[in-house]
Design a protein around this motif. Structure first.
Motif, PDB file in Angstrom:
ATOM      1  N   PHE A 516       6.501  19.084   1.267  1.00  0.00           N
ATOM      2  CA  PHE A 516       6.350  18.143   0.143  1.00  0.00           C
ATOM      3  C   PHE A 516       6.484  16.697   0.619  1.00  0.00           C
ATOM      4  O   PHE A 516       7.103  15.842  -0.035  1.00  0.00           O
ATOM      5  CB  PHE A 516       7.374  18.445  -0.953  1.00  0.00           C
ATOM      6  N   ALA A 517       5.885  16.433   1.768  1.00  0.00           N
ATOM      7  CA  ALA A 517       6.073  15.131   2.421  1.00  0.00           C
ATOM      8  C   ALA A 517       5.073  14.085   1.965  1.00  0.00           C
ATOM      9  O   ALA A 517       5.147  12.935   2.423  1.00  0.00           O
ATOM     10  CB  ALA A 517       5.969  15.310   3.942  1.00  0.00           C
ATOM     11  N   THR A 518       4.142  14.443   1.075  1.00  0.00           N
ATOM     12  CA  THR A 518       3.177  13.462   0.562  1.00  0.00           C
ATOM     13  C   THR A 518       3.228  13.481  -0.963  1.00  0.00           C
ATOM     14  O   THR A 518       3.647  14.480  -1.564  1.00  0.00           O
ATOM     15  CB  THR A 518       1.752  13.807   1.020  1.00  0.00           C
ATOM     16  N   PRO A 519       2.801  12.388  -1.606  1.00  0.00           N
ATOM     17  CA  PRO A 519       2.780  12.390  -3.075  1.00  0.00           C
ATOM     18  C   PRO A 519       1.925  13.532  -3.638  1.00  0.00           C
ATOM     19  O   PRO A 519       2.272  14.120  -4.679  1.00  0.00           O
ATOM     20  CB  PRO A 519       2.195  11.019  -3.416  1.00  0.00           C
ATOM     21  N   ALA A 549      11.824  14.768  -2.534  1.00  0.00           N
ATOM     22  CA  ALA A 549      11.287  13.724  -3.414  1.00  0.00           C
ATOM     23  C   ALA A 549      11.802  12.323  -3.106  1.00  0.00           C
ATOM     24  O   ALA A 549      11.003  11.367  -3.081  1.00  0.00           O
ATOM     25  CB  ALA A 549      11.573  14.096  -4.872  1.00  0.00           C
ATOM     26  N   PRO A 550      13.110  12.087  -2.845  1.00  0.00           N
ATOM     27  CA  PRO A 550      13.587  10.715  -2.598  1.00  0.00           C
ATOM     28  C   PRO A 550      12.922  10.057  -1.401  1.00  0.00           C
ATOM     29  O   PRO A 550      12.791   8.823  -1.362  1.00  0.00           O
ATOM     30  CB  PRO A 550      15.094  10.904  -2.369  1.00  0.00           C
ATOM     31  N   GLY A 551      12.494  10.826  -0.415  1.00  0.00           N
ATOM     32  CA  GLY A 551      11.849  10.232   0.749  1.00  0.00           C
ATOM     33  C   GLY A 551      10.372   9.971   0.546  1.00  0.00           C
ATOM     34  O   GLY A 551       9.718   9.402   1.433  1.00  0.00           O
ATOM     35  N   VAL A 552       9.839  10.359  -0.614  1.00  0.00           N
ATOM     36  CA  VAL A 552       8.393  10.228  -0.856  1.00  0.00           C
ATOM     37  C   VAL A 552       8.090   9.215  -1.958  1.00  0.00           C
ATOM     38  O   VAL A 552       7.104   8.471  -1.882  1.00  0.00           O
ATOM     39  CB  VAL A 552       7.796  11.604  -1.233  1.00  0.00           C
ATOM     40  N   ALA A 556      11.191   5.973 -10.776  1.00  0.00           N
ATOM     41  CA  ALA A 556      10.313   5.696 -11.916  1.00  0.00           C
ATOM     42  C   ALA A 556       8.947   6.372 -11.775  1.00  0.00           C
ATOM     43  O   ALA A 556       8.489   7.075 -12.694  1.00  0.00           O
ATOM     44  CB  ALA A 556      10.168   4.195 -12.113  1.00  0.00           C
ATOM     45  N   PRO A 557       8.233   6.158 -10.653  1.00  0.00           N
ATOM     46  CA  PRO A 557       6.952   6.871 -10.516  1.00  0.00           C
ATOM     47  C   PRO A 557       7.118   8.384 -10.464  1.00  0.00           C
ATOM     48  O   PRO A 557       6.226   9.127 -10.873  1.00  0.00           O
ATOM     49  CB  PRO A 557       6.371   6.331  -9.215  1.00  0.00           C
ATOM     50  N   PHE A 558       8.243   8.869  -9.971  1.00  0.00           N
ATOM     51  CA  PHE A 558       8.497  10.318  -9.995  1.00  0.00           C
ATOM     52  C   PHE A 558       8.544  10.814 -11.432  1.00  0.00           C
ATOM     53  O   PHE A 558       7.959  11.856 -11.768  1.00  0.00           O
ATOM     54  CB  PHE A 558       9.821  10.634  -9.294  1.00  0.00           C
ATOM     55  N   ALA A 559       9.243  10.086 -12.289  1.00  0.00           N
ATOM     56  CA  ALA A 559       9.356  10.485 -13.694  1.00  0.00           C
ATOM     57  C   ALA A 559       7.986  10.467 -14.366  1.00  0.00           C
ATOM     58  O   ALA A 559       7.658  11.353 -15.165  1.00  0.00           O
ATOM     59  CB  ALA A 559      10.342   9.577 -14.429  1.00  0.00           C
ATOM     60  N   ARG A 560       7.169   9.425 -14.060  1.00  0.00           N
ATOM     61  CA  ARG A 560       5.817   9.374 -14.648  1.00  0.00           C
ATOM     62  C   ARG A 560       4.975  10.562 -14.179  1.00  0.00           C
ATOM     63  O   ARG A 560       4.240  11.167 -14.954  1.00  0.00           O
ATOM     64  CB  ARG A 560       5.147   8.054 -14.277  1.00  0.00           C
ATOM     65  N   MET A 561       5.084  10.874 -12.876  1.00  0.00           N
ATOM     66  CA  MET A 561       4.354  12.027 -12.332  1.00  0.00           C
ATOM     67  C   MET A 561       4.784  13.316 -13.033  1.00  0.00           C
ATOM     68  O   MET A 561       3.952  14.162 -13.393  1.00  0.00           O
ATOM     69  CB  MET A 561       4.618  12.125 -10.834  1.00  0.00           C
TER      70      MET A 561
END
Length: 618
Positions: A516-519, A549-552, A556-561
């Motif tokens: 999971f190393a890329t968006p 996830a924290p390294g990628v 905020a954008p994580f929540a939107r995703m």
């Protein structure tokens, strides 16, 4: 010849029939290739009639099999054909089925001969068929039951001539308990509950005969009148289906008040009905139903069924615990215990395991798509994958499948191999040959996922077989680090409630390859988590999804995703999921560090706004 049936359980369950003489190799065949059989009837030692479950609106399939020649004689699929209203005419060597006309004003008789030479419809204008049967002379007798009169139509199938007559016996009402039922095999008689009077007897009087006043007198006592106890009778009218015939009434059983469960306290009411000598009609139902009619219906319901003898000279009546034989001349046999009278004509059953093994060659032969394969080189395999994709795109997965199974086999070097062997050969190729065929593999899985939708096709007939093209998906996941971009729709086409291949094999492979190393990989992981969170819950860290996830990505954008993917999952769930449950599952999976707490706050804010907007729009 022994005939037995079993069920092939799978994505689409089917009925397997086994027929054969003892000691000989049995014949196994499927009753229908798309629906289960609802009823199977042995007509004689040679022919088998199968009535199927509804296959399409107003279409109930019918099939006839020749057990001697081991072949399907014919299959019928006609709209408005009443498959359960049929008769077979030995004289005509043909089947007849009632078929409702489009205008609902009348019925026709659809005729299909055993040899297939006759396939025609006989319309009887203005006549609605209630019952019908075949006579020895080749004619078909049809009964129409009206409110004021019953009519008989005698059809000569050879000429199409119809002779209409009226039964001299007036109808007794529209309820099932009052109508003509149980036609005799020779088409000469019908039975109905006797409701002219309520029979009553005391065994010591010796004045009652087996027949009531509408039949010739018979001095012999009824076998149920062995003591002096007061008893009430259940009687049947034997109605001739020829105008010149005389109606007969036979008391098929006398019962004491103690035998009528729930009725002992109503003896006076029954006595009054019996003493009046007046007709017991009309029976009324609903709010206006008086106590007398309730008692009469209770009494009539003790008779469960009637089965005619093959020669039409008598019949067997079935009650809850006992049965007895009665002749049309009024001879009353003794009461005998009855066991499972509803299934008295049911064929023996095959075990599920035996049916699966016996039916496996049939399903494999019908569900396997044969693809030519020049050899096991990369270019040859890529060509085969392109052929598979083209068939899926042009014909559709459903058309290529059978009984919910879609499988491919490949002919190469004089032998046939399955999908497992083919994709193992792909894994064994040199990397230089693997890379050129990956586009064909990606295109195959993408096309199947888009075309299959929610078809939920399997790769095999067993209950544990994974979804169609599972071996292709596993191979792509192992060989292509970007496989997740092409597997979404294939995963969505799985029966994910029962098929665990995505959660147990596919997702762990993708997690190991991508970390999971890329968006893009993270987005896929979120989507899979949101729709499959319960199936991989045993892996508490979700194969590193939330740890990565924290390294990628920032909170905020994580929540939107996560909100975007939640909306995708909810839209595809047909109401099985909602944003609120997605939020709960996400928050429970969040790590407890600074990033996790920040992401949780942002998730709660965004999801809260989205849920509020949905509520306002309702």
């Amino acid at each position: 010849m022994r005939v037995a049936t079993g069920t092939l359980f799978g994505r689409k369950s089917l009925t397997l029939v086994e027929a054969g003489e003892p000691g000989a190799d049995p014949w196994h065949f499927l009753a229908f290739e798309d629906v289960e059989a609802q009823e199977i009837i042995r007509l004689d030692a040679r022919y088998l009639l199968v009535l199927g479950c509804r296959a399409a609106p107003e279409v109930d399939p019918v099939a006839v099999f020749d057990l001697v020649e081991r072949r399907r004689v014919f299959e019928i699929r006609r709209k408005r054909l009443s498959s359960h209203r049929w008769c077979y005419s030995p004289a005509q060597r043909a089947f007849f089925f009632a078929q409702r006309e489009k205008d609902w004003l009348c019925h026709s008789l659809y005729e299909r001969s055993i040899d297939g030479e006759i396939d025609r419809k006989h319309r009887i204008d203005g006549f609605r068929i209630s019952e019908f049967g075949a006579r020895d002379d080749g004619t078909i007798v049809c009964v129409e039951q009206g409110l004021h009169e019953d009519r008989i139509a005698i059809l000569d199938p050879a000429t199409g001539e119809v002779r209409l007559t009226h039964l001299p016996h007036p109808p007794q009402g529209s309820q099932p308990e009052t109508r003509l039922r149980w036609l005799s095999p020779d088409g000469r008689w019908a039975l109905r509950n006797h409701l002219d009077t309520l029979p009553r007897a005391s065994g010591r009087t010796g004045l009652l005969s087996r027949f009531l006043r509408s039949a010739p007198a018979d001095k012999a006592r009824h076998p149920d009148l062995s003591d002096g106890e007061r008893r009430f009778g259940i009687a049947l009218d034997l109605i001739p289906l020829d105008p010149e015939g005389a109606k007969r009434t036979i008391v098929i059983r006398y019962m004491s008040l103690a035998e009528f469960k729930g009725l002992p306290s109503f003896g006076e009411v029954l006595d009054a009905l019996a003493s009046s000598g007046a007709p017991l009609l009309p029976l009324r139902e609903g709010s206006e139903e008086p106590i007398e009619d309730k008692l009469l219906l209770h009494l009539l319901h003790h008779l469960h069924d009637v089965a005619w003898d093959a020669d039409s000279q008598g019949f067997t009546v079935f009650f809850a615990q006992v049965q007895r034989h009665v002749t049309i001349d009024g001879e009353i046999g003794p009461l005998e215990p009855v066991t499972d009278w509803r299934n008295r004509n049911k064929l023996p059953s095959l075990s599920a395991d035996y049916a699966r093994k016996a039916g496996k060659p049939i399903v494999q032969g019908r569900s396997s798509q044969q693809v030519a394969l020049a050899d096991l080189s990369g270019p040859a395999i890529a060509a085969a994958l392109d052929e598979m994709r083209q068939r899926i795109e042009t014909q559709g997965p459903e058309a290529l499948s059978f009984a919910g199974v879609l499988a491919f086999r490949f002919k190469t070097g004089g032998k046939s191999i399955g999908e497992k062997a083919l994709f193992q050969a792909v894994r064994d190729l040199p990397a230089s040959e693997q890379a050129p065929l990956l586009p064909a593999l990606r295109a195959l899985l993408t096309s199947y996922g888009r075309a299959a939708g929610s078809s939920w096709l399997s790769s095999g007939s067993s209950d544990t077989a994974p979804g169609a093209l599972a071996e292709a998906a596993l191979a792509l996941a192992e060989l292509d680090e970007n496989a997740f971009l092409y597997l979404r729709e294939w995963i969505a086409a799985l029966d994910q409630e029962h098929d665990q291949i995505a959660s147990e094999k596919l997702f762990p492979i993708l997690a190991r390859r991508t970390r999971f190393a890329t968006p893009e990989a993270l987005r896929f992981g979120l989507w899979f988590f949101l729709q499959q969170w319960q199936t991989v819950s045993y892996e508490k860290r979700w194969h590193g999804l939330f740890a990565a996830a924290p390294g990628v990505i920032e909170p905020a954008p994580f929540a939107r995703m996560a909100l975007e993917e939640s909306r995708v999952v909810v839209a595809a769930s047909d109401g099985a999921s909602d944003l609120e449950s997605c939020l709960v599952n996400l928050c429970e999976a969040m790590p407890g560090d600074f990033w996790g707490k920040a992401a949780t706050r942002e998730l709660e804010r965004l999801f809260g706004e989205a849920i509020a907007m949905e509520a306002d729009s309702r």
